[in-house]
Design an enzyme around this catalytic site. Structure first.
Site, mmCIF file in Angstrom:
data_model
loop_
_atom_site.group_PDB
_atom_site.id
_atom_site.type_symbol
_atom_site.label_atom_id
_atom_site.label_comp_id
_atom_site.label_asym_id
_atom_site.label_seq_id
_atom_site.Cartn_x
_atom_site.Cartn_y
_atom_site.Cartn_z
ATOM 1 N N GLN A 77 2.945 10.040 2.070
ATOM 2 C CA GLN A 77 4.273 9.417 2.156
ATOM 3 C C GLN A 77 5.200 9.887 1.032
ATOM 4 O OE1 GLN A 77 2.414 5.295 2.472
ATOM 5 N NE2 GLN A 77 4.310 5.009 3.607
ATOM 6 N N CYS A 132 6.202 -0.477 7.269
ATOM 7 C CA CYS A 132 5.892 0.814 6.654
ATOM 8 C C CYS A 132 7.088 1.263 5.818
ATOM 9 C CB CYS A 132 5.600 1.842 7.747
ATOM 10 S SG CYS A 132 5.098 3.436 7.100
ATOM 11 N N LEU A 133 6.812 1.688 4.613
ATOM 12 C CA LEU A 133 7.900 2.114 3.730
ATOM 13 C C LEU A 133 8.577 3.390 4.236
ATOM 14 C CD1 LEU A 133 6.189 1.456 0.269
ATOM 15 C CD2 LEU A 133 7.796 -0.015 1.488
ATOM 16 N N HIS A 192 -1.931 7.494 7.546
ATOM 17 C CA HIS A 192 -0.928 8.348 6.885
ATOM 18 C C HIS A 192 -1.564 9.645 6.402
ATOM 19 C CE1 HIS A 192 2.782 6.099 6.779
ATOM 20 N NE2 HIS A 192 2.229 5.032 6.224
ATOM 21 N N GLY A 231 0.843 -1.192 0.000
ATOM 22 C CA GLY A 231 0.000 0.000 0.000
ATOM 23 C C GLY A 231 0.879 1.243 0.000
ATOM 24 N N HIS A 280 -4.112 1.547 8.045
ATOM 25 C CA HIS A 280 -2.736 2.059 8.130
ATOM 26 C C HIS A 280 -2.558 3.230 7.154
ATOM 27 C CE1 HIS A 280 1.804 1.192 8.236
ATOM 28 N NE2 HIS A 280 1.675 1.957 7.156
ATOM 29 N N GLU A 281 -3.061 3.054 5.922
ATOM 30 C CA GLU A 281 -2.889 4.110 4.901
ATOM 31 C C GLU A 281 -3.730 5.347 5.236
ATOM 32 O OE1 GLU A 281 -0.467 3.666 3.166
ATOM 33 O OE2 GLU A 281 -0.260 1.489 3.230
HETATM 34 O O1 K1U Z 1 4.257 2.229 4.066
HETATM 35 C C1 K1U Z 1 3.166 1.783 3.801
HETATM 36 O O2 K1U Z 1 2.149 2.366 4.132
HETATM 37 C C2 K1U Z 1 3.073 0.467 3.062
HETATM 38 C C3 K1U Z 1 3.012 -0.723 4.001
HETATM 39 C C4 K1U Z 1 1.585 -1.173 4.126
HETATM 40 C C5 K1U Z 1 1.263 -2.111 5.248
HETATM 41 C C6 K1U Z 1 1.919 -3.295 5.447
HETATM 42 C C7 K1U Z 1 1.556 -4.136 6.478
HETATM 43 C C8 K1U Z 1 0.530 -3.802 7.311
HETATM 44 C C9 K1U Z 1 -0.112 -2.606 7.140
HETATM 45 C C10 K1U Z 1 0.243 -1.761 6.090
HETATM 46 C C11 K1U Z 1 3.862 -1.820 3.383
HETATM 47 O O3 K1U Z 1 3.629 -2.258 2.324
HETATM 48 S S1 K1U Z 1 5.183 -2.378 4.335
HETATM 49 C C12 K1U Z 1 5.957 -3.664 3.369
HETATM 50 C C13 K1U Z 1 5.157 -4.924 3.242
HETATM 51 O O4 K1U Z 1 4.940 -5.337 2.137
HETATM 52 C C14 K1U Z 1 4.623 -5.690 4.400
HETATM 53 C C15 K1U Z 1 5.138 -5.582 5.684
HETATM 54 C C16 K1U Z 1 4.604 -6.318 6.744
HETATM 55 C C17 K1U Z 1 3.528 -7.165 6.521
HETATM 56 C C18 K1U Z 1 3.007 -7.294 5.239
HETATM 57 C C19 K1U Z 1 3.569 -6.570 4.177
HETATM 58 ZN ZN ZN Z 2 3.030 3.181 6.159
#
Ligand code: K1U
Ligand code: ZN
Length: 167
Positions: A51, A91-92, A137, A46, A133-134
Site C-alpha cells: 500500500q 481500506c486506506l 494486499h 493495519g 485483508h492485509e
Molecule cells: O487499508 C488497510 O489495509 C487498513 C484497513 C484494515 C482493515 C479494516 C477493517 C477490516 C479489515 C481491514 C483499515 O484500517 S481501514 C480503517 C479502519 O480503521 C476500519 C474500517 C472499518 C472497520 C474497522 C476499522
Molecule cells: Zn486495505
C-alpha cells in the site's frame, strides 16, 4: 521516522506482489517504523507494505483502542483456516468505501516479528479479518475485488467524485 504516501485505487502498483524479506537489517526496521507511523497517522488498524509502494512481505497492525499494541508480521503465512465470518471492511487505499466481505473465521498463522523471531498465533474476530485483508494486499488483491460489479461501479463513482472534490 517518516510518513509514507499511501497508493490509492485504481493505482496499478496496488496489484504488484510482495517478495519475502530475506534480511532483518536496519533498512527493514526503518520500513517497519515508517509503516507504523503512517498507519497511526491515517487512523488505520493495519497496513501492508504494498500500500506504500514497497513490494516486501511486511504487515503492521494495532487493534487496541489506545494504539499502544503494535504488531508486525513479516513473511506471514496462513497455515490453516476454518469457518466463515462476514464483516464490514474499510481500506486506506480505497477511502470512504465500506463493504462486507466473507473471510475465514479462524486462522492459524506463522510469521517473523519485528525482532526476527518466528511466531505462531491462532486468531479469530477482527484480528483474523484484518490479517487476511492485509495478506491480500501483499498478493495484489483488494477487498473490493470480492464485491459485486454493481457495488464496484458505485464505489468507483464515489471515489472519482471524492478525488474531484477540492479539499
Ligand atoms: O487499508 C488497510 O489495509 C487498513 C484497513 C484494515 C482493515 C479494516 C477493517 C477490516 C479489515 C481491514 C483499515 O484500517 S481501514 C480503517 C479502519 O480503521 C476500519 C474500517 C472499518 C472497520 C474497522 C476499522
Ligand atoms: Zn486495505
Amino acid at each position: 521516522m517518516a510518513l509514507l504516501d499511501i497508493l490509492h485505487f485504481p493505482d496499478q502498483r496496488l496489484r504488484l506482489k510482495a517478495q519475502p524479506v530475506t534480511v532483518m537489517d536496519e533498512k527493514t526496521q526503518q520500513i517497519v517504523a515508517n509503516m507504523f507511523e503512517t498507519m497511526y497517522h491515517f487512523a488505520g488498524i493495519g497496513l501492508a507494505a504494498v500500500q506504500v509502494n514497497i513490494q516486501k512481505s511486511i504487515i503492521v497492525m494495532d487493534l487496541s483502542a489506545e494504539k499502544n499494541q503494535p504488531q508486525c508480521f513479516i513473511n506471514l503465512k496462513i497455515l490453516a483456516k476454518q469457518g466463515k465470518d462476514k464483516r464490514e471492511e474499510g481500506c486506506l487505499t480505497v477511502p470512504g468505501i465500506y463493504e462486507k466481505v466473507a473471510r475465514a473465521k479462524w486462522i492459524k498463522i506463522e510469521a517473523l516479528n519485528q525482532n526476527g523471531q518466528l511466531i505462531q498465533q491462532e486468531l479469530t474476530g477482527l484480528p483474523a479479518i484484518c490479517l487476511q485483508h492485509e495478506l491480500d494486499h501483499l498478493n495484489g488483491k483488494l477487498f473490493i475485488d470480492y464485491v459485486s460489479a454493481l457495488k464496484l461501479q458505485r464505489a468507483r463513482a464515489k471515489l472519482k467524485k471524492q478525488q474531484a472534490e477540492p479539499l
